[in-house]
Design a protein around this motif. Structure first.
Motif, mmCIF file in Angstrom:
data_model
loop_
_atom_site.group_PDB
_atom_site.id
_atom_site.type_symbol
_atom_site.label_atom_id
_atom_site.label_comp_id
_atom_site.label_asym_id
_atom_site.label_seq_id
_atom_site.Cartn_x
_atom_site.Cartn_y
_atom_site.Cartn_z
ATOM 1 N N ALA A 153 0.979 -1.064 0.041
ATOM 2 C CA ALA A 153 0.008 -0.326 0.196
ATOM 3 C C ALA A 153 0.475 1.379 0.100
ATOM 4 O O ALA A 153 0.340 1.864 -0.758
ATOM 5 N N ALA A 154 1.844 1.231 0.823
ATOM 6 C CA ALA A 154 2.685 2.408 0.939
ATOM 7 C C ALA A 154 3.862 2.085 -0.816
ATOM 8 O O ALA A 154 3.854 3.452 -0.924
ATOM 9 N N ASP A 155 3.875 1.955 -1.143
ATOM 10 C CA ASP A 155 4.586 1.698 -2.886
ATOM 11 C C ASP A 155 3.392 2.796 -3.560
ATOM 12 O O ASP A 155 4.151 3.166 -4.603
ATOM 13 N N VAL A 156 2.182 2.038 -3.600
ATOM 14 C CA VAL A 156 1.118 2.745 -4.044
ATOM 15 C C VAL A 156 1.092 4.224 -4.112
ATOM 16 O O VAL A 156 0.720 5.158 -4.692
ATOM 17 N N ALA A 157 0.690 4.688 -2.752
ATOM 18 C CA ALA A 157 0.717 5.562 -1.859
ATOM 19 C C ALA A 157 1.508 6.450 -2.885
ATOM 20 O O ALA A 157 1.841 7.912 -2.473
ATOM 21 N N ALA A 158 2.746 5.521 -2.529
ATOM 22 C CA ALA A 158 4.386 6.417 -2.611
ATOM 23 C C ALA A 158 4.411 7.291 -4.074
ATOM 24 O O ALA A 158 4.190 8.623 -5.112
ATOM 25 N N GLU A 159 3.539 6.644 -5.183
ATOM 26 C CA GLU A 159 3.439 6.504 -6.760
ATOM 27 C C GLU A 159 2.728 8.252 -6.898
ATOM 28 O O GLU A 159 2.121 8.110 -8.462
ATOM 29 N N ARG A 160 1.285 7.992 -6.394
ATOM 30 C CA ARG A 160 0.785 8.992 -6.008
ATOM 31 C C ARG A 160 1.133 10.407 -5.642
ATOM 32 O O ARG A 160 0.132 11.993 -5.903
ATOM 33 N N ALA A 161 1.619 10.190 -4.023
ATOM 34 C CA ALA A 161 1.466 11.364 -3.616
ATOM 35 C C ALA A 161 3.536 11.501 -3.047
ATOM 36 O O ALA A 161 4.066 10.406 -2.847
ATOM 37 N N SER A 162 3.817 12.892 -3.300
ATOM 38 C CA SER A 162 5.231 13.176 -2.525
ATOM 39 C C SER A 162 5.507 14.008 -1.062
ATOM 40 O O SER A 162 6.408 14.014 -1.395
ATOM 41 N N SER A 163 4.515 14.125 -0.462
ATOM 42 C CA SER A 163 4.531 14.684 0.715
ATOM 43 C C SER A 163 3.777 14.114 1.759
ATOM 44 O O SER A 163 2.720 13.440 1.583
ATOM 45 N N PRO A 164 3.257 13.748 3.276
ATOM 46 C CA PRO A 164 3.510 13.671 4.083
ATOM 47 C C PRO A 164 1.404 13.544 4.584
ATOM 48 O O PRO A 164 0.971 12.686 4.561
ATOM 49 N N GLY A 165 1.135 14.685 3.750
ATOM 50 C CA GLY A 165 -0.251 15.507 4.007
ATOM 51 C C GLY A 165 -1.546 13.788 3.182
ATOM 52 O O GLY A 165 -2.005 13.488 3.094
ATOM 53 N N SER A 166 -1.011 14.572 1.191
ATOM 54 C CA SER A 166 -1.721 13.459 0.661
ATOM 55 C C SER A 166 -0.567 12.231 0.545
ATOM 56 O O SER A 166 -1.551 11.221 0.465
ATOM 57 N N PHE A 167 0.189 12.133 1.502
ATOM 58 C CA PHE A 167 0.373 10.474 1.182
ATOM 59 C C PHE A 167 -0.574 9.590 2.313
ATOM 60 O O PHE A 167 -0.801 8.878 1.970
ATOM 61 N N ALA A 168 -1.076 10.282 2.890
ATOM 62 C CA ALA A 168 -1.266 9.862 4.283
ATOM 63 C C ALA A 168 -2.830 9.668 3.811
ATOM 64 O O ALA A 168 -3.637 8.270 4.052
ATOM 65 N N VAL A 169 -3.348 10.163 3.092
ATOM 66 C CA VAL A 169 -4.979 9.990 2.431
ATOM 67 C C VAL A 169 -4.858 9.002 1.367
ATOM 68 O O VAL A 169 -5.252 8.252 1.503
#
Length: 278
Positions: free
Chosen positions: A238-254
């Motif tokens: 899930a973190a790998d997928v999220a990191a492909e969509r977001a590059s900062s902590p706030g957007s990454f958390a979502v």
């Protein structure tokens, strides 16, 4: 307990089982991260309840499908933790110990060591916490050497915690040490899980919620070693997928919550990076 190797296929099957059962996790947890922990459980396919008073903790441990005891912000007295752990043990409910600060804070380290008497299904922590907790069990002499953690951070490599994790199997069914490469130790051997994103370390609650997810998988998977490895794998994918969509902590958390919800068994099979040594 199964001695079969932990594979991506087995982890994918555990994810299916988790979502089919939707286990209720009773989380006696860190008040700083309770909301995020509940959201992680819901996103992954489980549900959460935070019953943290001593009059109800034992009773609810018998109602829930799994229990998490997280020592991130411990109560002034240890009653609630003993009640929840004892209630889980008596009811046969799998429970997970997250011994936050056990590598550097004496009171909670001693409490974590006391809780081992109730035989957790799993112990999940960072490398310093696992080393520190093992040192407090008496195997390394009075007080042990402990770890040199900084708050909830770890200064030890997870690989260095493997001997301590093996020692803790005297009390728990499986033990995991989180880090750049997560190490899961069980009687079936050691599983190394790579992947994830550094942004996991920039969002409060990712470690605490991992402990809760471990508990959820313990209620659904047929083997505790597989359960712990599946939770870690679910998080890293899930973190790998999220990191492909977001590059900062706030957007990454979502994005991370979304990915926990959206990750499919087939995606786990494709993305999981596991190495298992029997």
């Amino acid at each position: 307990m199964s001695s079969a190797p932990i594979t991506p296929d087995a982890v994918a099957d555990a994810l299916v089982a988790l979502r089919e059962r939707a286990p209720l996790v009773h989380a006696v947890t860190n008040y700083v991260t309770a909301g995020f922990t509940a959201n992680v459980l819901l996103a992954a396919g489980a549900s959460a309840a935070m019953v943290d008073n001593r009059d109800e903790a034992a009773l609810f441990a018998g109602v829930a499908d799994a229990v998490l005891i997280n020592l991130g912000t411990p109560h002034d007295t240890a009653d609630v933790y003993h009640a929840a752990a004892r209630g889980a043990q008596e009811a046969g409910t799998p429970w997970v110990l997250d011994p936050i600060g056990a590598g550097g804070l004496p009171w909670r380290g001693a409490l974590a060591a006391e809780l081992l008497q109730y035989r957790p299904a799993a112990v999940r922590g960072n490398a310093s916490e696992i080393i520190g907790l093992h040192g407090l069990t008496g195997d390394d002499g009075p007080g042990g050497r402990g770890g040199q953690g900084r708050g909830v951070d770890s200064s030890d490599d997870p690989a260095d915690a493997v001997p301590a994790a093996v020692g803790l199997l005297e009390w728990a069914g499986a033990v995991s040490a989180s880090g750049a490469v997560d190490h899961v130790v069980s009687p079936a051997g050691t599983t190394r899980i790579t992947g994830g994103s550094v942004l996991l370390t920039r969002v409060t609650g990712t470690g605490c919620s991992l402990g809760a997810l471990v508990a959820a998988y313990c209620a659904a998977a047929p083997d505790v070693g597989l359960a712990v490895a599946a939770a870690h794998t679910h998080v890293t994918v899930a973190a790998d997928v999220a990191a492909e969509r977001a590059s900062s902590p706030g957007s990454f958390a979502v994005a991370y919550l979304d990915a926990l919800h959206e990750v499919s068994p087939d995606e786990v099979r494709r993305r999981a990076r596991l190495e298992h040594d029997a």
